[in-house]
Design a protein around this motif. Structure first.
Motif, PDB file in Angstrom:
ATOM      1  N   ASN A  98       0.697  -1.063  -0.012  1.00 11.61           N
ATOM      2  CA  ASN A  98      -0.104   0.030  -0.059  1.00 11.61           C
ATOM      3  C   ASN A  98       0.969   1.359   0.145  1.00 11.61           C
ATOM      4  OD1 ASN A  98      -2.383  -1.167  -0.069  1.00 11.61           O
ATOM      5  ND2 ASN A  98      -3.118  -0.779   1.913  1.00 11.61           N
ATOM      6  N   MET A  99       2.117   1.257   0.555  1.00  7.25           N
ATOM      7  CA  MET A  99       2.877   2.320   0.854  1.00  7.25           C
ATOM      8  C   MET A  99       3.456   2.850  -0.445  1.00  7.25           C
ATOM      9  SD  MET A  99       2.119   3.674   3.848  1.00  7.25           S
ATOM     10  CE  MET A  99       0.399   2.956   3.713  1.00  7.25           C
ATOM     11  N   ILE A 100       3.815   1.781  -1.334  1.00  4.60           N
ATOM     12  CA  ILE A 100       4.488   1.759  -2.509  1.00  4.60           C
ATOM     13  C   ILE A 100       3.372   2.557  -3.576  1.00  4.60           C
ATOM     14  CG2 ILE A 100       5.411   0.474  -4.565  1.00  4.60           C
ATOM     15  CD1 ILE A 100       6.755  -1.268  -2.528  1.00  4.60           C
ATOM     16  N   TRP A 101       2.246   1.985  -3.512  1.00  4.34           N
ATOM     17  CA  TRP A 101       0.970   2.595  -4.273  1.00  4.34           C
ATOM     18  C   TRP A 101       0.947   4.179  -4.039  1.00  4.34           C
ATOM     19  CZ3 TRP A 101      -3.241   5.361  -3.825  1.00  4.34           C
ATOM     20  CH2 TRP A 101      -4.090   5.476  -5.075  1.00  4.34           C
ATOM     21  N   LEU A 102       0.857   4.272  -2.640  1.00  3.81           N
ATOM     22  CA  LEU A 102       0.909   5.871  -2.244  1.00  3.81           C
ATOM     23  C   LEU A 102       1.749   6.729  -2.409  1.00  3.81           C
ATOM     24  CD1 LEU A 102      -0.819   7.291  -0.122  1.00  3.81           C
ATOM     25  CD2 LEU A 102       0.465   6.992   1.578  1.00  3.81           C
ATOM     26  N   MET A 103       3.011   6.302  -2.311  1.00  2.00           N
ATOM     27  CA  MET A 103       3.991   7.010  -2.663  1.00  2.00           C
ATOM     28  C   MET A 103       4.099   7.512  -4.433  1.00  2.00           C
ATOM     29  SD  MET A 103       7.140   4.990  -0.952  1.00  2.00           S
ATOM     30  CE  MET A 103       7.008   4.518   0.783  1.00  2.00           C
ATOM     31  N   ASP A 104       3.927   6.217  -4.863  1.00  2.00           N
ATOM     32  CA  ASP A 104       3.635   6.726  -6.445  1.00  2.00           C
ATOM     33  C   ASP A 104       2.542   7.743  -6.779  1.00  2.00           C
ATOM     34  OD1 ASP A 104       5.625   4.793  -7.091  1.00  2.00           O
ATOM     35  OD2 ASP A 104       4.447   3.164  -7.781  1.00  2.00           O
ATOM     36  N   PHE A 105       1.563   7.522  -6.226  1.00  2.00           N
ATOM     37  CA  PHE A 105       0.147   8.315  -6.520  1.00  2.00           C
ATOM     38  C   PHE A 105       0.350   9.781  -6.132  1.00  2.00           C
ATOM     39  CE2 PHE A 105      -3.939  10.463  -5.059  1.00  2.00           C
ATOM     40  CZ  PHE A 105      -4.630  10.070  -6.052  1.00  2.00           C
ATOM     41  N   ILE A 106       1.146  10.060  -4.971  1.00  4.24           N
ATOM     42  CA  ILE A 106       1.434  11.366  -4.358  1.00  4.24           C
ATOM     43  C   ILE A 106       2.538  11.929  -5.418  1.00  4.24           C
ATOM     44  CG2 ILE A 106       2.309  12.841  -2.626  1.00  4.24           C
ATOM     45  CD1 ILE A 106      -0.331  11.671  -2.199  1.00  4.24           C
ATOM     46  N   ARG A 107       3.416  11.195  -5.781  1.00  4.98           N
ATOM     47  CA  ARG A 107       4.363  11.533  -6.851  1.00  4.98           C
ATOM     48  C   ARG A 107       3.771  12.265  -8.025  1.00  4.98           C
ATOM     49  NH1 ARG A 107       7.177   7.274  -6.978  1.00  4.98           N
ATOM     50  NH2 ARG A 107       8.356   7.680  -5.214  1.00  4.98           N
ATOM     51  N   GLU A 108       2.697  11.495  -8.438  1.00  2.00           N
ATOM     52  CA  GLU A 108       1.990  11.810  -9.816  1.00  2.00           C
ATOM     53  C   GLU A 108       1.114  13.033  -9.446  1.00  2.00           C
ATOM     54  OE1 GLU A 108      -1.638  10.186 -12.702  1.00  2.00           O
ATOM     55  OE2 GLU A 108      -0.463   8.872 -11.141  1.00  2.00           O
ATOM     56  N   HIS A 109       0.570  13.241  -8.278  1.00  2.00           N
ATOM     57  CA  HIS A 109      -0.503  14.375  -8.151  1.00  2.00           C
ATOM     58  C   HIS A 109       0.084  15.372  -7.561  1.00  2.00           C
ATOM     59  CE1 HIS A 109      -4.003  12.284  -9.655  1.00  2.00           C
ATOM     60  NE2 HIS A 109      -3.462  11.068  -9.232  1.00  2.00           N
ATOM     61  N   GLY A 110       1.389  15.229  -6.789  1.00  2.00           N
ATOM     62  CA  GLY A 110       1.881  16.613  -5.915  1.00  2.00           C
ATOM     63  C   GLY A 110       1.310  16.585  -4.563  1.00  2.00           C
ATOM     64  N   ILE A 111       1.701  17.284  -3.533  1.00  2.00           N
ATOM     65  CA  ILE A 111       1.374  17.432  -2.217  1.00  2.00           C
ATOM     66  C   ILE A 111       1.126  18.810  -1.876  1.00  2.00           C
ATOM     67  CG2 ILE A 111       3.932  17.418  -1.470  1.00  2.00           C
ATOM     68  CD1 ILE A 111       1.235  15.629   0.004  1.00  2.00           C
ATOM     69  N   LYS A 112      -0.078  19.315  -1.302  1.00  2.00           N
ATOM     70  CA  LYS A 112      -0.348  20.342  -0.787  1.00  2.00           C
ATOM     71  C   LYS A 112      -0.115  20.410   0.865  1.00  2.00           C
ATOM     72  CE  LYS A 112      -2.088  24.819  -0.753  1.00  2.00           C
ATOM     73  NZ  LYS A 112      -1.260  25.820  -1.136  1.00  2.00           N
ATOM     74  N   SER A 113      -0.631  19.290   1.400  1.00  2.76           N
ATOM     75  CA  SER A 113      -0.543  19.047   2.886  1.00  2.76           C
ATOM     76  C   SER A 113      -0.624  17.846   3.226  1.00  2.76           C
ATOM     77  CB  SER A 113      -1.751  20.054   3.569  1.00  2.76           C
ATOM     78  OG  SER A 113      -1.635  20.044   4.884  1.00  2.76           O
ATOM     79  N   GLY A 114       0.202  16.970   4.460  1.00  3.22           N
ATOM     80  CA  GLY A 114      -0.037  15.995   5.005  1.00  3.22           C
ATOM     81  C   GLY A 114       0.034  16.053   6.474  1.00  3.22           C
ATOM     82  N   LEU A 115      -0.481  14.763   6.949  1.00  2.00           N
ATOM     83  CA  LEU A 115      -0.672  14.643   8.275  1.00  2.00           C
ATOM     84  C   LEU A 115      -0.206  13.034   8.820  1.00  2.00           C
ATOM     85  CD1 LEU A 115      -1.543  15.141  11.285  1.00  2.00           C
ATOM     86  CD2 LEU A 115      -3.765  14.648  10.525  1.00  2.00           C
ATOM     87  N   GLY A 116       0.422  12.780   9.868  1.00  2.00           N
ATOM     88  CA  GLY A 116       0.693  11.383  10.067  1.00  2.00           C
ATOM     89  C   GLY A 116       0.438  11.245  11.680  1.00  2.00           C
ATOM     90  N   ILE A 117      -0.306  10.156  11.956  1.00  2.00           N
ATOM     91  CA  ILE A 117      -0.773   9.907  13.432  1.00  2.00           C
ATOM     92  C   ILE A 117      -0.430   8.788  14.028  1.00  2.00           C
ATOM     93  CG2 ILE A 117      -2.787   9.823  15.006  1.00  2.00           C
ATOM     94  CD1 ILE A 117      -4.172  11.720  13.155  1.00  2.00           C
ATOM     95  N   VAL A 118       0.147   8.547  15.115  1.00  3.23           N
ATOM     96  CA  VAL A 118       0.417   7.404  15.791  1.00  3.23           C
ATOM     97  C   VAL A 118       0.104   7.322  17.204  1.00  3.23           C
ATOM     98  CG1 VAL A 118       2.271   5.520  16.486  1.00  3.23           C
ATOM     99  CG2 VAL A 118       2.578   6.786  14.354  1.00  3.23           C
TER     100      VAL A 118
END
Length: 338
Positions: free
Chosen positions: A131-151
Motif C-alpha cells: 500500500n505504501m508503494i502505491w501511495l508514494m507513486d500516487f502522491i508523486r504523480e499528483h503532488g502534495i499540498k499538505s500532509g499529516l501522520g498520526i501514531v
C-alpha cells in the motif's frame, strides 16, 4: 546466484523477521551473536539452524567468522558503533532502525559508509509495504499540498520494564518518536519531501515514574516552498490504534491511508493483502508489517547486481535528523539538523 554468509547480532523479538528474510532470500546464517547466549541458542533451535556458531562478543564473531554481511538487531545505542565496526571491515550491514541516536553517531556511520566498499542498508521496511508503494507513486504523480501522520499506541510499564535500555536517553535515545513513531514519520517525510524547518513539542504525560523520555510528541514541518506537513504521536493510548497518513494533493484530492486501506476522495482504491495472518513467515507484532522479507530480498539482490539499495545510510539518516530536530526544538521554529 551468490549465497551470502550472514551473521545476526542481537536475537531478540525482531531478529526472527530477519532470520526468516535471510533464509528466504537464499542465504546462509553463519553465526548468531547475543550477550545472552541462551537467547541465541533459542533462535538457532526455533529456526532450525543446526550447530550454527554462537557468540556473545560481536567483534570476536566478525574476526573469526568473517561474514559477508551482518544484520544488527540490538538495542538502539549499539546500532551505530556496530555499523562502523562492520563497515570498516568491508562487511555489508543491514541495520534495524534507528540508524543512530545522536548526531555524532549518525555522522560516524555515514563517514564509515563512504569509506567502505560494503553496502549499508537501513531496515525501514514500511517503504516496502504494498500500500505504501502505491501511495508514494500516487502522491508523486499528483503532488502534495499538505500532509499529516498520526501514531497512537499503547506502551505500558511492563513494556518499559522488559529491557533496562528502554525509556532511557543514553540507550534508547528518546521515546515514542525514535522507537514507535519512526516508521510513520519516515513515510511522511519520504512522501512529502525533506523539510527545512520544524516546530515541535514533546512531553512525558503518563509514564513519568519509569521512563525519562517522551511518550507524546507533535511537530509542524515546513518545506522550502512553504508547504507544511504535521505529525502527532503518543504511546500512552489504552490500545493500539491504526497508524494514519492523510494528504491533500496539489490537485486537491483527499487521500487517507492506514496499513491496510487507502481511500482517495472517500473511495476505496487499494486493500493490502499483506497481513500477518496471510504471511506465516512474519513473527512478533502485527504493527511491524510484512515488509521485512521484501526489503531483505531486495537488499541482497542489489548487492548481487551492484545497484544502489533503496534505503542506504543517507536515506535512513533523514528521519533521524527530523527526530533529533524535534528533540531540539523545545517549541521553537528551528532549522532541521543535517
Amino acid at each position: 546466484m551468490k549465497t551470502f554468509r550472514v551473521a545476526v547480532i542481537g536475537c531478540g523479538a525482531i531478529s526472527g523477521n530477519h532470520i526468516n528474510g535471510i533464509l528466504a532470500a537464499g542465504n546462509q546464517i553463519c553465526a548468531l551473536c547475543d550477550i545472552v547466549p541462551e537467547q541465541a541458542q533459542d533462535s538457532a533451535a526455533r529456526y532450525d539452524l543446526g550447530n550454527v556458531p554462537i557468540y556473545t562478543d560481536y567483534v570476536e564473531m566478525l574476526e573469526k567468522e568473517k561474514p559477508d554481511s551482518v544484520h544488527i538487531c540490538t538495542p538502539h545505542y549499539l546500532h551505530a558503533p556496530m555499523c562502523v565496526e562492520a563497515l570498516q571491515r568491508n562487511i555489508h550491514v543491514l541495520c534495524e532502525k534507528p540508524l543512530a541516536i545522536n548526531m555524532d553517531q549518525l555522522h560516524a556511520v555515514l563517514e564509515a559508509e563512504k569509506a567502505s566498499g560494503a553496502y549499508l542498508g537501513v531496515n525501514q521496511q514500511n517503504r516496502f509495504e504494498k500500500n505504501m508503494i502505491w501511495l508514494m507513486d500516487f502522491i508523486r504523480e499528483h503532488g502534495i499540498k499538505s500532509g499529516l501522520g498520526i501514531v497512537s499506541w499503547e506502551r505500558n510499564e511492563a513494556y518499559y520494564r522488559s529491557g533496562a535500555w528502554r525509556g532511557t536517553i543514553l540507550e534508547e535515545g528518546g521515546g515514542v518518536m525514535i522507537n514507535q513513531a519512526l516508521h510513520t514519520l519516515d513515510l511522511l517525510q519520504h512522501i512529502c519531501g525533506m523539510p527545512t524547518h520544524v516546530t515541535a513539542h514533546i512531553s512525558n504525560d503518563f509514564h513519568k515514574e519509569y521512563i525519562e523520555v517522551e511518550d507524546t510528541a507533535m511537530a509542524h514541518f515546513e518545506r522550502e516552498d512553504g508547504v507544511r506537513f504535521h505529525f502527532y504521536a503518543t504511546n500512552n493510548a489504552t490500545a493500539d490504534l491504526p497508524v494514519q497518513l492523510q494528504f491533500i494533493t496539489a490537485d486537491k484530492k483527499k487521500v487517507f491511508a492506514t496499513n491496510n486501506i487507502i481511500t482517495v476522495d472517500d473511495q476505496l482504491v487499494s486493500v493490502s493483502d499483506s497481513t500477518s495472518a496471510q504471511n506465516p513467515n512474519m513473527v512478533g507484532k502485527a504493527v511491524w508489517g510484512t515488509g521485512h522479507a521484501v526489503l531483505i530480498a531486495d537488499y541482497y539482490d542489489c548487492i548481487r547486481e551492484g545497484k544502489p539499495f533503496r534505503i542506504p545510510g543517507a536515506e535512513g539518516a533523514k528521519v533521524i535528523q527530523l527526530i533529533l530536530s524535534m528533540y531540539n526544538s523545545h517549541g521553537n521554529r528551528i532549522k532541521t539538523m543535517a
